[in-house]
Design a protein around this motif. Sequence first.
Motif, PDB file in Angstrom:
ATOM      1  N   GLN A 211       0.833  -1.199   0.000  1.00  0.00           N
ATOM      2  CA  GLN A 211       0.000   0.000   0.000  1.00  0.00           C
ATOM      3  C   GLN A 211       0.871   1.253   0.000  1.00  0.00           C
ATOM      4  O   GLN A 211       0.561   2.218  -0.694  1.00  0.00           O
ATOM      5  N   GLU A 212       1.971   1.223   0.751  1.00  0.00           N
ATOM      6  CA  GLU A 212       2.891   2.361   0.752  1.00  0.00           C
ATOM      7  C   GLU A 212       3.492   2.573  -0.632  1.00  0.00           C
ATOM      8  O   GLU A 212       3.613   3.715  -1.094  1.00  0.00           O
ATOM      9  N   ARG A 213       3.880   1.508  -1.310  1.00  0.00           N
ATOM     10  CA  ARG A 213       4.431   1.623  -2.665  1.00  0.00           C
ATOM     11  C   ARG A 213       3.393   2.186  -3.635  1.00  0.00           C
ATOM     12  O   ARG A 213       3.705   3.020  -4.473  1.00  0.00           O
ATOM     13  N   ILE A 214       2.180   1.707  -3.508  1.00  0.00           N
ATOM     14  CA  ILE A 214       1.113   2.214  -4.374  1.00  0.00           C
ATOM     15  C   ILE A 214       0.907   3.696  -4.125  1.00  0.00           C
ATOM     16  O   ILE A 214       0.771   4.490  -5.064  1.00  0.00           O
ATOM     17  N   ASN A 215       0.897   4.109  -2.858  1.00  0.00           N
ATOM     18  CA  ASN A 215       0.726   5.523  -2.524  1.00  0.00           C
ATOM     19  C   ASN A 215       1.874   6.367  -3.077  1.00  0.00           C
ATOM     20  O   ASN A 215       1.647   7.468  -3.583  1.00  0.00           O
TER      21      ASN A 215
ATOM     22  N   LYS B 241       1.578   9.291  -5.829  1.00  0.00           N
ATOM     23  CA  LYS B 241       2.096  10.631  -5.560  1.00  0.00           C
ATOM     24  C   LYS B 241       3.030  11.069  -6.687  1.00  0.00           C
ATOM     25  O   LYS B 241       2.967  12.211  -7.145  1.00  0.00           O
ATOM     26  N   ASP B 242       3.900  10.154  -7.138  1.00  0.00           N
ATOM     27  CA  ASP B 242       4.804  10.471  -8.255  1.00  0.00           C
ATOM     28  C   ASP B 242       4.005  10.789  -9.514  1.00  0.00           C
ATOM     29  O   ASP B 242       4.340  11.719 -10.249  1.00  0.00           O
ATOM     30  N   LEU B 243       2.979  10.017  -9.769  1.00  0.00           N
ATOM     31  CA  LEU B 243       2.138  10.267 -10.943  1.00  0.00           C
ATOM     32  C   LEU B 243       1.454  11.625 -10.855  1.00  0.00           C
ATOM     33  O   LEU B 243       1.386  12.369 -11.828  1.00  0.00           O
ATOM     34  N   ASP B 244       0.956  11.936  -9.672  1.00  0.00           N
ATOM     35  CA  ASP B 244       0.269  13.209  -9.485  1.00  0.00           C
ATOM     36  C   ASP B 244       1.212  14.392  -9.666  1.00  0.00           C
ATOM     37  O   ASP B 244       0.821  15.423 -10.207  1.00  0.00           O
ATOM     38  N   THR B 245       2.457  14.259  -9.228  1.00  0.00           N
ATOM     39  CA  THR B 245       3.403  15.367  -9.370  1.00  0.00           C
ATOM     40  C   THR B 245       3.915  15.482 -10.795  1.00  0.00           C
ATOM     41  O   THR B 245       4.191  16.581 -11.262  1.00  0.00           O
ATOM     42  N   GLN B 246       4.025  14.388 -11.505  1.00  0.00           N
ATOM     43  CA  GLN B 246       4.519  14.430 -12.875  1.00  0.00           C
ATOM     44  C   GLN B 246       3.455  14.917 -13.841  1.00  0.00           C
ATOM     45  O   GLN B 246       3.722  15.751 -14.703  1.00  0.00           O
ATOM     46  N   GLN B 247       2.291  14.423 -13.739  1.00  0.00           N
ATOM     47  CA  GLN B 247       1.201  14.798 -14.636  1.00  0.00           C
ATOM     48  C   GLN B 247      -0.053  15.034 -13.816  1.00  0.00           C
ATOM     49  O   GLN B 247      -0.846  14.119 -13.617  1.00  0.00           O
ATOM     50  N   PRO B 248      -0.231  16.237 -13.356  1.00  0.00           N
ATOM     51  CA  PRO B 248      -1.446  16.496 -12.578  1.00  0.00           C
ATOM     52  C   PRO B 248      -2.681  16.317 -13.469  1.00  0.00           C
ATOM     53  O   PRO B 248      -2.656  16.628 -14.656  1.00  0.00           O
TER      54      PRO B 248
END
Length: 128
Positions: free
Chosen positions: A103-107, A111-118
Amino acid sequence: MFSKKKNTKIDVEQHELVENAQKRIAQKKKLYTHFVVFLIGSVFLILINKILKYGQEYDWFIWAITFWAFLFALHIFNVFITNRFMGKEWERSQREKLIRKQQERINEMQKDLDTQQPLEIEPKKKLY
């Protein structure tokens, strides 16, 4: 009165306890059976070597019984030591730990996806 959810949860827990108890009983029964077979088998090995004089020039039964005793000791260790420390509670805690890590890895990936491509949310269009 109790709700159905609580009764179901209690029933599942009781069922798990009964299953675990049955597995432990089966393990101990196999261990005791192994012990009886070990004793009878050892006597037969001695009889074959000494009475029937098969391989009389060498007392091979000692090595056979020693090896079998070692296997029996491993069986005892598995039933009483390993199973106690690595039983159902240990399995449950390991499973929860792995789920938490996943779950931590998924989170982190989210988060990385959200920061790269909002995400760009488009306003809803009126359909009339």
